[in-house]
Scaffold this motif. Structure first.
Motif, PDB file in Angstrom:
ATOM      1  N   UNK A   1      26.098  -6.691  37.904  1.00  0.00           N
ATOM      2  CA  UNK A   1      26.033  -5.281  38.288  1.00  0.00           C
ATOM      3  C   UNK A   1      26.895  -5.067  39.513  1.00  0.00           C
ATOM      4  N   UNK A   2      26.841  -3.891  40.076  1.00  0.00           N
ATOM      5  CA  UNK A   2      27.641  -3.629  41.260  1.00  0.00           C
ATOM      6  C   UNK A   2      29.102  -3.465  40.894  1.00  0.00           C
ATOM      7  N   UNK A   3      29.816  -4.588  40.801  1.00  0.00           N
ATOM      8  CA  UNK A   3      31.236  -4.581  40.430  1.00  0.00           C
ATOM      9  C   UNK A   3      31.488  -5.732  39.474  1.00  0.00           C
ATOM     10  N   UNK A   4      32.204  -5.452  38.404  1.00  0.00           N
ATOM     11  CA  UNK A   4      32.623  -6.471  37.446  1.00  0.00           C
ATOM     12  C   UNK A   4      34.005  -6.059  36.957  1.00  0.00           C
ATOM     13  N   UNK A   5      35.050  -6.710  37.477  1.00  0.00           N
ATOM     14  CA  UNK A   5      36.414  -6.285  37.144  1.00  0.00           C
ATOM     15  C   UNK A   5      37.302  -7.491  36.849  1.00  0.00           C
ATOM     16  N   UNK A   6      38.414  -7.218  36.158  1.00  0.00           N
ATOM     17  CA  UNK A   6      39.490  -8.193  36.036  1.00  0.00           C
ATOM     18  C   UNK A   6      40.803  -7.430  35.930  1.00  0.00           C
ATOM     19  N   UNK A   7      41.872  -8.072  36.354  1.00  0.00           N
ATOM     20  CA  UNK A   7      43.173  -7.418  36.383  1.00  0.00           C
ATOM     21  C   UNK A   7      43.698  -7.201  34.976  1.00  0.00           C
ATOM     22  N   UNK A   8      44.129  -5.983  34.646  1.00  0.00           N
ATOM     23  CA  UNK A   8      44.682  -5.736  33.299  1.00  0.00           C
ATOM     24  C   UNK A   8      46.017  -6.448  33.095  1.00  0.00           C
ATOM     25  N   UNK A   9      46.698  -6.809  34.199  1.00  0.00           N
ATOM     26  CA  UNK A   9      47.996  -7.480  34.076  1.00  0.00           C
ATOM     27  C   UNK A   9      47.877  -8.888  33.488  1.00  0.00           C
ATOM     28  N   UNK A  10      46.666  -9.478  33.592  1.00  0.00           N
ATOM     29  CA  UNK A  10      46.464 -10.844  33.104  1.00  0.00           C
ATOM     30  C   UNK A  10      45.535 -10.885  31.880  1.00  0.00           C
ATOM     31  N   UNK A  11      45.049  -9.726  31.463  1.00  0.00           N
ATOM     32  CA  UNK A  11      43.918  -9.683  30.534  1.00  0.00           C
ATOM     33  C   UNK A  11      44.199 -10.317  29.184  1.00  0.00           C
TER      34      UNK A  11
END
Length: 555
Positions: free
Chosen positions: A288-298
Motif C-alpha cells: 500500500x502507500x506507494x507501489x511503482x516501477x519505471x515504465x522505461x524498463x517495464x
C-alpha cells in the motif's frame, strides 16, 4: 461529547450502556488526552483482528492531515476504571455532519482494512451492533462502509441475525499472501523468471535494493516517487492521487516518522526503477502507500516483479511473518503468493435502494469471477468508455461539430526528412526548457479543446515507454508545451529500418511560436545521440506539418 444510554436496540437483544459517540472537535480533544491515548494503544494490541489501519498512530495522523476534508467520528465503550473495551473510527466527507452521506472507515482510500477494535470476539459483536444502531440514529440514513474487514473480525451478527442481515451486504475478496515461513518460499526466490530478469538488469550495471530508514532520505525521494506513481495511476485509472491530494505526501511522511512505513527502492546505477512504501502492522507488511516501477524498463526487465521478489527476500530476514499482497485480483500478485485467505467488504444501510444496488453489484461481481474475469478490470473498461464518450462529445460540441457520430476522415500521415541544412536556418540562440523522459512534463498535458483526452495521452505515453520509445518534452509554467517521441524506423517503410524516427508529436496552442525551435533542438539531440544520423519525422498534424516543411522535405 455525547453519551448515549441504549435501552432499545431493535435488531439485537443486547443492551450496551455508556456507548459514546464523538464528532469533530470532540474527537481531537480525546486524541490529546494521554489516558485515552494509552487506552487506544492497549486495545489495539489486545484486539486479535486489529490492523495498523486501526492504530492510534495511523488514524490520528489521518484525522489531523485531512481535518479540513473529513469529519472525524468515534464510537467507543469503556469498562471498569474507564478502560476502553470497544472503538470504531469513522469519518464523513466534509467539514460538517451531512444527513445521508456515508460514514467511511477512518483512512478511507489510505486504509486497506477498516474495522472496529474490541478485546475479544464476544465483546466485538456486542460493541459493533450497539455502535451501528446508535450511529444510525445520530446520522440518519447514512450507510456505513467498511472497505475490507480482516479475517477474524466478528461477523456472525451480520450473517445470522435476521434484523442485521436485512441491512448488511457482505462481499468476500480473495487475498494473496506471501508467508515467510512457507516451505516453498526459497523456490519462489530462485524462480527462473526472476533470475532471468535480474540478470538482464545486472547487465546494465549495479543493481541494488535499498531500505530507506532515514526520514530525511524518505522525504528526499518522495517527490520522485509521487511523480512516477501519478504517471502510472493516470495512465491506468485516470487518477492522480498526489496531484489531486497534496496532503497524501504529508500523511505518508508522518507515518514514516512514526515507523509505520516500510520503504524500499530498487536502483540500477543509482537510478530508481521501482519502489514500494508498504505499511507495517505488528509483524505483517501490507502492500500500500506507494507501489511503482519505471515504465522505461517495464517491458524487458520487469523491475516491479524483481523488486517484489527482492523485497520478499529482505522481509524473510527481518522480523516479519507475512507480506500481504492485498486483494484486487491482480495477476502479478498471484505469481508471488504462497497462500490465500479472504477479507470482506461490508456495507450497512437502512436505505432499501442503496442495499439493493449493492446486492446487484455483488451478484455481478460473483458472476464475473465465475466467468474468469477480473471485476475491477471490467468496471474500469466501462468507466473509461463513459469517460471518453463524455469528454469527446464535449470537445466536438465546443468545436462546433453537430454530427457527433459522423465519420471523421483520418488525417494523412506524412514522412519528413530533416537535413542538417534545414536545422541551420533555425535560431540556435533561443533557449527552451527541453527535457528527456521527464514524466512530470507529461503529467502537465492539458486536454482542453483537444479530442485526445489526458487519460488517452498518458496511456499512450506509457505504452510508448514500454515499447522502447523515449520522449523529449518542452514544459514551462506547469504546462506541457510540446513533446516528441523517438524510436527506430520499422521494416517496410520509406525510412531505413532502425534509423531514428520522431513520432507522436504534440504542441499546445501556446507553444506554436516556439515549435520550430523545439523540433530543431530535438533533431540536433537525436543526431548527436545517433552519431550523425538524420532523423525522419512521422506526422499527421497539418499545423505541425507546416513547421516541419521549414526544416526538411516530405519523403
Amino acid at each position: 461529547m455525547q453519551t448515549i444510554v441504549d435501552h432499545d436496540i431493535a435488531t439485537s437483544p443486547i443492551v450496551v450502556k455508556g456507548l459514546e459517540i464523538c464528532v469533530g472537535k470532540d474527537v481531537f480533544e480525546l486524541l490529546s488526552d494521554q489516558d485515552f491515548q494509552s487506552g487506544w494503544d492497549a486495545l489495539y494490541e489486545a484486539c486479535p483482528w486489529g490492523t495498523v489501519f486501526q492504530s492510534r498512530g495511523f488514524v490520528g495522523a489521518w484525522y489531523r492531515t485531512y481535518r479540513e476534508r473529513y469529519l472525524p467520528v468515534l464510537a467507543l465503550t469503556r469498562g471498569p476504571g474507564g478502560r476502553l473495551t470497544g472503538l470504531l473510527a469513522l469519518a464523513q466527507a466534509g467539514a460538517q455532519p451531512a444527513a445521508g452521506a456515508p460514514l467511511l472507515g477512518a483512512g478511507h482510500f489510505e486504509a486497506e482494512y477498516q474495522c472496529w477494535l474490541a478485546d475479544g470476539q464476544a465483546q466485538g459483536e456486542v460493541f459493533i451492533t450497539a455502535a451501528l444502531e446508535q450511529l444510525g440514529r445520530r446520522f440518519a440514513r447514512s450507510p456505513v462502509l467498511f472497505r475490507f474487514l480482516p479475517p477474524g473480525a466478528p461477523l456472525d451478527w451480520a450473517r445470522t441475525d435476521p434484523g442485521w442481515r436485512s441491512r448488511c451486504v457482505l462481499q468476500a475478496a480473495r487475498r494473496p499472501l506471501m508467508e515467510m515461513d512457507d516451505p516453498g518460499l526459497p523456490k519462489l526466490f530462485r524462480k527462473s523468471e526472476f533470475m532471468n530478469k535480474l540478470n538482464r538488469l545486472r547487465r546494465l550495471g549495479e543493481v541494488r535494493l535499498e531500505r530507506v530508514t532515514d526520514a530525511g532520505a524518505f522525504s528526499a525521494v518522495l517527490g520522485e516517487l509521487a511523480v512516477q506513481y501519478d504517471f502510472r495511476q493516470g495512465a491506468l485509472y485516470n487518477k492522480n492521487r498526489f496531484r489531486e491530494n497534496p496532503r497524501k505526501a504529508i500523511f505518508l511522511q508522518e507515518l514514516f516518522e512514526q515507523g509505520i512505513v516500510h520503504a524500499t527502492v530498487l536502483k540500477v546505477n543509482g537510478e530508481i526503477i521501482a519502489a514500494i512504501a508498504a505499511i507495517i502492522s505488528k509483524d505483517w507488511v501490507h502492500l500500500g502507500g506507494i507501489n511503482i516501477h519505471s515504465p522505461m524498463y517495464a517491458n524487458y526487465y520487469s523491475p516491479g516483479f524483481v523488486h517484489f521478489i527482492m523485497l520478499g527476500q529482505l522481509l524473510s530476514k527481518e522480523d516479519v511473518a507475512c507480506f500481504d499482497l492485498t486483494p484486487g485480483g491482480d495477476s502479478y500478485k498471484e505469481r508471488m503468493a504462497t497462500t490465500h485467505d479472504y477479507v470482506y467488504e461490508l456495507v450497512v444501510s437502512n436505505k432499501l435502494s442503496f442495499f439493493f444496488k449493492k446486492q446487484i453489484k455483488n451478484k455481478i461481481h460473483n458472476r464475473l469471477i465465475r466467468a474468469g474475469l477480473r471485476p475491477m478490470s471490467v468496471e474500469l473498461a466501462i468507466r473509461k468508455k463513459i469517460y471518453l464518450l463524455k469528454k469527446k462529445t464535449g470537445a466536438l460540441l465546443s468545436s462546433g461539430l453537430s454530427l457527433l457520430f459522423s465519420k471523421i476522415p483520418e488525417p494523412k500521415t506524412k514522412f519528413y526528412n530533416i537535413p542538417v541544412a534545414g536545422l541551420a536556418q533555425i535560431d540556435t540562440n533561443v533557449s527552451l526548457n527541453i527535457s528527456y523522459n521527464k514524466l512530470e512534463d507529461l503529467l502537465n498535458y492539458e486536454d482542453s479543446g483537444s479530442l485526445r483526452t489526458r487519460w488517452e495521452f498518458l496511456s499512450e505515453a506509457m505504452r510508448r515507454f514500454e515499447s522502447g520509445e523515449r520522449c523529449y518534452t518542452w514544459g514551462a509554467g506547469g504546462r506541457l508545451l510540446a513533446c516528441a517521441w523517438q524510436g527506430a524506423a520499422r521494416a517496410g517503410g520509406p525510412v531505413p529500418e532502425g534509423a531514428p524516427v520522431l513520432r507522436g508529436l504534440y504542441c499546445h496552442r501556446t507553444g506554436r511560436s516556439g515549435l520550430a525551435n523545439f523540433l530543431a533542438a530535438v533533431a540536433r539531440k537525436v543526431i548527436q545521440a545517433s552519431k550523425g544520423k538524420q532523423p525522419a519525422v512521422i506526422c499527421s498534424d497539418k499545423a505541425i506539418g507546416k513547421v516541419l516543411k521549414q526544416l526538411g522535405t516530405v519523403l
